[in-house]
Motif scaffolding. Structure first.
Motif, PDB file in Angstrom:
ATOM      1  N   SER A   1      76.161  92.256 107.371  1.00 15.75           N
ATOM      2  CA  SER A   1      76.381  92.346 105.926  1.00 15.75           C
ATOM      3  C   SER A   1      75.297  93.228 105.325  1.00 15.75           C
ATOM      4  O   SER A   1      74.477  93.801 106.025  1.00 15.75           O
ATOM      5  CB  SER A   1      76.380  90.962 105.289  1.00 15.75           C
ATOM      6  OG  SER A   1      75.052  90.561 105.031  1.00 15.75           O
TER       7      SER A   1
ATOM      8  N   TYR B   1      80.631  85.219 109.190  1.00 12.86           N
ATOM      9  CA  TYR B   1      81.559  84.150 108.863  1.00 12.86           C
ATOM     10  C   TYR B   1      82.623  84.021 109.948  1.00 12.86           C
ATOM     11  O   TYR B   1      83.196  85.019 110.389  1.00 12.86           O
ATOM     12  CB  TYR B   1      82.251  84.418 107.526  1.00 12.86           C
ATOM     13  CG  TYR B   1      81.421  84.022 106.334  1.00 12.86           C
ATOM     14  CD1 TYR B   1      80.845  82.748 106.277  1.00 12.86           C
ATOM     15  CD2 TYR B   1      81.219  84.882 105.265  1.00 12.86           C
ATOM     16  CE1 TYR B   1      80.085  82.372 105.188  1.00 12.86           C
ATOM     17  CE2 TYR B   1      80.461  84.509 104.175  1.00 12.86           C
ATOM     18  CZ  TYR B   1      79.894  83.250 104.142  1.00 12.86           C
ATOM     19  OH  TYR B   1      79.143  82.866 103.058  1.00 12.86           O
TER      20      TYR B   1
ATOM     21  N   ALA C   1      74.294  79.437 100.269  1.00 11.59           N
ATOM     22  CA  ALA C   1      74.664  80.660  99.553  1.00 11.59           C
ATOM     23  C   ALA C   1      75.841  81.315 100.266  1.00 11.59           C
ATOM     24  O   ALA C   1      75.829  81.442 101.486  1.00 11.59           O
ATOM     25  CB  ALA C   1      73.482  81.621  99.512  1.00 11.59           C
ATOM     26  N   ALA C   2      76.859  81.707  99.485  1.00 11.80           N
ATOM     27  CA  ALA C   2      78.033  82.348 100.081  1.00 11.80           C
ATOM     28  C   ALA C   2      77.899  83.864 100.013  1.00 11.80           C
ATOM     29  O   ALA C   2      78.731  84.586 100.551  1.00 11.80           O
ATOM     30  CB  ALA C   2      79.294  81.900  99.362  1.00 11.80           C
ATOM     31  N   MET C   3      76.861  84.345  99.331  1.00 11.55           N
ATOM     32  CA  MET C   3      76.657  85.784  99.128  1.00 11.55           C
ATOM     33  C   MET C   3      75.167  86.085  99.258  1.00 11.55           C
ATOM     34  O   MET C   3      74.332  85.214  99.070  1.00 11.55           O
ATOM     35  CB  MET C   3      77.070  86.179  97.692  1.00 11.55           C
ATOM     36  CG  MET C   3      78.531  85.982  97.379  1.00 11.55           C
ATOM     37  SD  MET C   3      79.461  87.379  98.042  1.00 11.55           S
ATOM     38  CE  MET C   3      81.089  86.995  97.402  1.00 11.55           C
TER      39      MET C   3
ATOM     40  N   THR D   1      73.103  85.287 102.359  1.00  8.96           N
ATOM     41  CA  THR D   1      74.249  84.478 102.773  1.00  8.96           C
ATOM     42  C   THR D   1      73.799  83.432 103.792  1.00  8.96           C
ATOM     43  O   THR D   1      73.095  83.759 104.736  1.00  8.96           O
ATOM     44  CB  THR D   1      75.310  85.389 103.417  1.00  8.96           C
ATOM     45  OG1 THR D   1      75.624  86.427 102.512  1.00  8.96           O
ATOM     46  CG2 THR D   1      76.564  84.616 103.767  1.00  8.96           C
TER      47      THR D   1
ATOM     48  N   ARG E   1      78.735  77.697  98.974  1.00  9.47           N
ATOM     49  CA  ARG E   1      79.628  76.941  99.864  1.00  9.47           C
ATOM     50  C   ARG E   1      79.146  75.502  99.866  1.00  9.47           C
ATOM     51  O   ARG E   1      78.071  75.206 100.391  1.00  9.47           O
ATOM     52  CB  ARG E   1      79.562  77.478 101.291  1.00  9.47           C
ATOM     53  CG  ARG E   1      80.051  78.905 101.457  1.00  9.47           C
ATOM     54  CD  ARG E   1      79.972  79.308 102.924  1.00  9.47           C
ATOM     55  NE  ARG E   1      80.862  78.460 103.716  1.00  9.47           N
ATOM     56  CZ  ARG E   1      80.663  78.184 104.997  1.00  9.47           C
ATOM     57  NH1 ARG E   1      79.609  78.646 105.639  1.00  9.47           N
ATOM     58  NH2 ARG E   1      81.519  77.426 105.655  1.00  9.47           N
TER      59      ARG E   1
END
Lengths: 641, 641
Positions: free
Chosen positions: A253, A299, B64-66, B98, B136
């Motif tokens: 990412s 993910y 954290a999802a980001m 993330t 999340r």
């Protein structure tokens, strides 16, 4: 720690274009010989690199096809019941067994059942033999030099038999591509290691191992590497030397710990970083020392689709295999799905055959929700230039499971209870193997799904706040034109779930308004939510007065988990959820959790399998052992007039 | 050698009854625990013995999802482009990636793309964050104690990911049943050993190994045992001790060397000997020391069906799996099949989609013809009480291959030539992977198949004995109402095939009438047969004058094989067949081997793939290297008006 620039902006290359660029580049590289010799007896599942031609005929001599006697046919001419012919051992005939060679001057076989013994030396026959009868001529099965199997063919057990019979002991097959799998990330731990806050169990590499194996490649998993540029660089170089394809997982990412892209750039070439797909955008496609290197995002669901989109075609091309066309079915989408024009999106789908319509219900779209893949029956691909699909629209679904299994599945949409897992397990375990798919959208959601013809049964627990009764009045109100029945389920105790020892001393609904207390709620339409709102109204409390009233969870277990993790102090749910998460439980009251069904589905084979499970004594005993359930009358049917 | 009685008469027990008796007996035996613990990372393909419930939630903390910053949502309220809000590092926000845990007091994440840097300590935002956005929540994927996979479920790669994420490191699965495979027979040799007349290469055990493996069992092959009662007895006892299921191959017919039945009777119990099935009648089902023992007949095709009928359900029951329903399709049978009322018969079938009809053509019914299984697309089961099926009847075919592959197959019925193997191989090898199924029934058989709509193309080489021309006049005469085209094939040299050095000095057709010469012929309707009869007529010779005129083979290679094996001195065929079998070749003349086709199939994708192969320069060069072919004009199309 080396200072790596944050790659905030990735490219957004269209999927097919990215794949084409990548494959063309990889396949253009001069590779060493891609075929190897292996023994036929070890060739199951391998792909032939050349057509295989028989070395010997099979049989390679004229052989008796029956147990009996070998004779010259002409010596039998004229034999009838009235005029039997006598034959002498070793003079006119010899005894032979199936498979024995037929030697000169014999040219026919008579079955032992048709031979009449006169004495040790003499027999008698009562019908003539045709020349070559009951003889397997040389080459009957395989003729020397004939093609046994073509090139690019996957070896089955029967092929092994034919190859060996044709005198072949070794064949040329495509080498299995060696696929390095490097898990990275300082936060990941190996399965079985101690869990701490912030640690993630490394599981993606194990999924990739399985997928590589199933495709016919040779997975080669490396130990997880922490986010350290130099360690990762050394490992990547090692992996490139030892393998044909390299996968680096996570670190792809745009985050601080994104070394992968910089590393590939340093050691080789980054072809593409950032692909127009969801999930899976931050994929990296590169080449190091003539070997393809794929950076796969962390993910699990992203990882799965990126593997399928880029690694699978790569392995297939190493094995001389083209992509299998995935089986597609047409289904009706149950729920509107909004998608971005920027991405090609992969949506996991649960399928159910309700009546004669195949219904596609989207599962969680979160890239982190592995269970959405475990539960999925198929995938809906929403193209990049589409804004999504409307409820009721016909869509094409790529199947992940067999249609037969899908058609053998009872669809349940509605409220969640742990007993649905237990019923599902018991249905699948039974000899006839039926399946239960259970989607959790709350009781009202279940009624609406029933109304739209998307489910066989709807588990509901809806309190009529006027009468204090459960379920039937809702069925009548929302489905006035349907012939309905209620399959009685369980009585279950609802209550407050609080941490062990009830540290904040919660007794009733009034406590929820206290400023030191954080509540966690259920979503609107859930039976439990109706119960909560009914009770709050009785106590004259407004939702605004409660901290956390607007945080909505979709299952009892999710509420319990929020309390266990300390992000909430209290929630309302069933005893089994509290018990499962080791929470204390303060009962509020008993409710009826029943299954609403159209009368026409009552006679269904699937419904029968469901009824058989819930009426079984052993199942009732399991529920009583779990606690929190009343099982009286379970499986009774109430026709709603 | 112990003197064993010949079991001439076997019983004839109906298949389902035999299976039921056997399974009931075997499953009634108390077995040791059938489950074992294995590591999740090694569980691919195994069958769960119990449902698996998650140990941990995943994620097991709020994550954290980001990539971005963690903040308290309330501090962002009111932020707009006109009124940005400034935030201080470590006071109002922290940077997170993330997967990082969200700790108190933070309750929302803002993506890095939406953060405007002011200086090292200060950032600015221009829109408000909602509480819990881009987080999340604990248990988003898996909630502790939820069922991850049910019992009796075959583990896929994605299941491994979910199990590990749920904190599971080992699971209970069904033990793999150990299956002993004992090949027997004095005549069998191991692959690679020297071939002699009467020796048979042992291959059945290798097929069984593969089938056991594919079903999830553990094959355990023993070295072949000669037909010696005491050796076999010792080995059988050993195998019964070491395994869960024992297969003895061959020695189960009623022949002299039939020890198996006597042995099982001595050591245990014979439940059934003789089953109403064809092939496979002399099957033995028995029990020794509580272990099932199956005596499987020696013919490869018998072995395959007996395995499928009796061993497969046994392995499945050990693994808690019910029989998969085999996919069936409806097809039109191309040829009458006569079957006995005494047996349930398994007929191997080649399927072809011609126009919109699916055509089923029976393959060789010989129990020894392994290639009929290699080539089969499916099986036609003719019930015990049926006399067979008529041509044109609709039948159900159990599929052995994927329907997609079948639909992707160009059907060729007609005369045989080696180039059909080469074309088939090249079509399958090409990127688009088309298949060619080629049935050999002679030229006239091909024309009749075309007439009945059972084939796409018919390879023919039919000499018009009036004009000396090939093919077109036959097409016009037999298919006067069809729009036809001829795809030009090869010119090939026909000639006498004789042993190396031509020991009997054969020069022309007159030599065939010599008493010291044995001829081998082709079947009526074959182009080569027409050529032979045309020449004989020219020489004024009658078939009766030739020894072996009535022995008919269906391919060039079979004729060549008969000469190589010494059962004939001469036959007529093409150069390639003579060369392949190392025979001498005396040319008679050149003939045209072309492909007759309906004009409507010319535009077909499959026909195009075929044309592409035969027009390819590399293919023509391959034929020229082989010799015996002229390739001028190959692939040209002649429309027959």
């Amino acid at each position: 720690m080396k200072n790596i620039e944050r790659n905030v902006y990735l490219s957004n290359v269209e999927v097919e274009e990215a794949l084409h660029t990548f494959l063309e580049k990889v396949m253009g590289i001069n590779k060493e010989d891609s075929l190897e010799d292996i023994e036929v007896i070890n060739s199951l599942g391998r792909i032939t690199g050349k057509a295989v031609f028989a070395k010997y005929s099979s049989p390679n001599y004229n052989a008796a096809a029956m147990d009996g006697i070998a004779i010259e046919a002409r010596k039998t001419y004229g034999a009838t019941e009235a005029h039997p012919i006598k034959l002498k051992l070793n003079e006119d005939f010899i005894y032979i067994d199936t498979g024995d060679p037929i030697v000169h001057p014999y040219n026919a076989v008579i079955m032992i059942e048709d031979v009449i013994n006169i004495n040790k030396e003499t027999i008698q026959i009562i019908s003539a033999a045709a020349p070559w009868q009951h003889i397997r001529p040389i080459g009957e099965d395989i003729v020397a030099n004939e093609m046994i199997i073509p090139s690019h063919h996957q070896i089955r057990p029967i092929d092994i038999g034919a190859l060996l019979s044709g005198g072949i002991t070794s064949i040329k097959v495509f080498k299995k591509p060696k696929v390095a799998i490097i898990p990275t990330g300082t936060e990941i731990i190996e399965p079985g290691q101690k869990m701490e806050v912030g640690s993630i169990i490394e599981s993606n590499s194990r999924v990739f191992e399985g997928l590589v194996y199933e495709l016919g490649g040779q997975p080669n998993r490396y130990l997880p590497i922490p986010d350290d540029y130099d360690l990762l660089k050394a490992k990547l170089l090692e992996a490139v030397m030892e393998n044909d394809i390299v996968i680096i997982n996570a670190g792809s990412s745009a985050g601080r710990e994104d070394y992968t892209s910089s590393l590939i750039k340093e050691l080789g070439e980054v072809l593409i970083h950032g692909i127009a797909t969801k999930p899976g955008k931050p994929t990296i496609l590169g080449i190091i020392k003539d070997k393809p290197v794929i950076g796969i995002p962390g993910y699990p669901v992203s990882g799965f689709f990126v593997f399928e989109t880029f690694v699978q075609p790569l392995i297939n091309s190493f094995l001389g295999q083209k992509e299998e066309r995935v089986k597609e079915v047409e289904a009706i989408i149950a729920k509107r799905i909004v998608s971005s024009l920027q991405y090609k999106e992969f949506v996991r789908i649960k399928l159910g055959k309700v009546g004669d319509r195949l219904i596609a219900t989207p599962l969680s779209r979160g890239a982190g929700v592995t269970m959405s893949l475990v539960r999925a029956d198929g995938t809906l691909v929403i193209p990049q230039n589409s804004e999504g699909v409307e409820a009721g629209e016909k869509v094409k679904i790529k199947l992940l499971k067999d249609m037969e299994q899908i058609e053998n599945t009872l669809v349940s949409i509605g409220s969640h209870d742990l007993i649905m897992d237990i019923i599902s397990n018991r249905m699948q375990k039974s000899y006839d193997k039926h399946f239960l798919s259970s989607a959790h959208v709350g009781s009202m959601g279940g009624i609406m799904a029933l109304k739209r013809g998307e489910t066989h049964i709807a588990p509901i627990h809806l309190l009529d706040t006027n009468t204090g009764e459960y379920n039937i009045s809702y069925a009548k109100r929302y489905l006035p034109n349907e012939k309905l029945a209620l399959i009685k389920g369980v009585k279950r105790i609802q209550g407050f779930m609080v941490p062990k020892g009830n540290p904040k001393d919660i007794k009733d609904f009034k406590d929820l308004t206290r400023k030191d207390i954080i509540f966690v709620n259920r979503q609107r339409g859930a039976g439990t939510r109706i119960l909560v709102d009914y009770q709050l109204e009785k106590f004259g409390i407004n939702g605004d007065e409660i901290v956390g009233y607007d945080r909505e969870m979709t299952t009892h277990m999710a509420v319990a988990a929020a309390i266990t993790s300390g992000t909430a102090d209290v929630g309302v749910g069933v005893y089994s959820a509290a018990k499962a998460m080791d929470l204390d439980f303060i009962p509020i009251g008993e409710e009826h959790y029943d299954f609403l069904i159209l009368v026409e589905y009552l006679e269904n084979e699937l419904t029968n399998a469901f009824l058989e499970v819930i009426r079984f004594q052993d199942f009732k005993e399991e529920l009583l052992t779990m606690g929190g359930y009343g099982v009286e009358g379970i499986g009774d049917i109430i026709y709603i007039e």
